[in-house]
Design an enzyme around this catalytic site. Structure first.
Site, mmCIF file in Angstrom:
data_model
loop_
_atom_site.group_PDB
_atom_site.id
_atom_site.type_symbol
_atom_site.label_atom_id
_atom_site.label_comp_id
_atom_site.label_asym_id
_atom_site.label_seq_id
_atom_site.Cartn_x
_atom_site.Cartn_y
_atom_site.Cartn_z
ATOM 1 C CB CYS A 35 -0.956 0.019 1.191
ATOM 2 S SG CYS A 35 -0.109 0.046 2.770
ATOM 3 C CB CYS A 60 -4.952 3.732 5.397
ATOM 4 S SG CYS A 60 -4.617 2.443 6.608
ATOM 5 C CB CYS A 104 -3.479 -0.852 9.016
ATOM 6 S SG CYS A 104 -4.360 -1.031 7.446
#
Ligand code: FES
Length: 127
Positions: A35, A60, A104
């Site tokens: 990402c 994010c 994440c």
């Protein structure tokens, strides 16, 4: 059910411990190749305890919430406990993350462990 828990939204919108520690004792920077998100953790350590911790996350919302929660979990903790922090514990403290967002929280675990390793190599002390 909402996609994100209230805690995730709270830590995303009002992240704790954002910033830089200029005279940090350990710094860990990690990224996710897929990402492209990047997380950097700064630790100030006194007598084997995390006296202060700050982070910068270019990523994010889940990564920001994970880093914020992770800093709250380790602040004031002995390094032996910090060493055991897992991404699962971070995600649980956030009341969960969607499966496809679990990576994440892995960034938070990895950034903290990298900062600990940096502290070890700078100080010559084993955590
Ligand atoms: Fe990459 Fe969240 S999508 S860390």
């Amino acid at each position: 059910m909402a996609l994100y828990s209230e805690k995730v939204m709270d830590h995303f919108l009002h992240p704790r411990n954002v910033g830089v520690i200029e005279d940090a004792d350990g710094i860990g920077e990690v990224g996710n190749a897929k990402c492209g998100d990047i997380m950097k953790m700064y630790l100030k350590i006194e007598d084997g305890v995390v006296e202060d911790v700050k982070f910068e996350t270019f990523g994010c919302g889940s990564a920001i919430a994970s880093s914020s929660m992770a800093t709250e979990l380790i602040k004031g903790q002995p390094l032996s406990e910090v060493r055991k922090l897992t991404n699962k514990a971070v995600a649980e403290a956030l009341d969960g993350l969607p499966d496809y967002k679990m990576h994440c929280s892995v960034l938070a675990e990895e950034a903290i462990q990298a900062a600990l390793e940096d502290y070890e190599s700078r100080s010559g002390k084993k955590v």
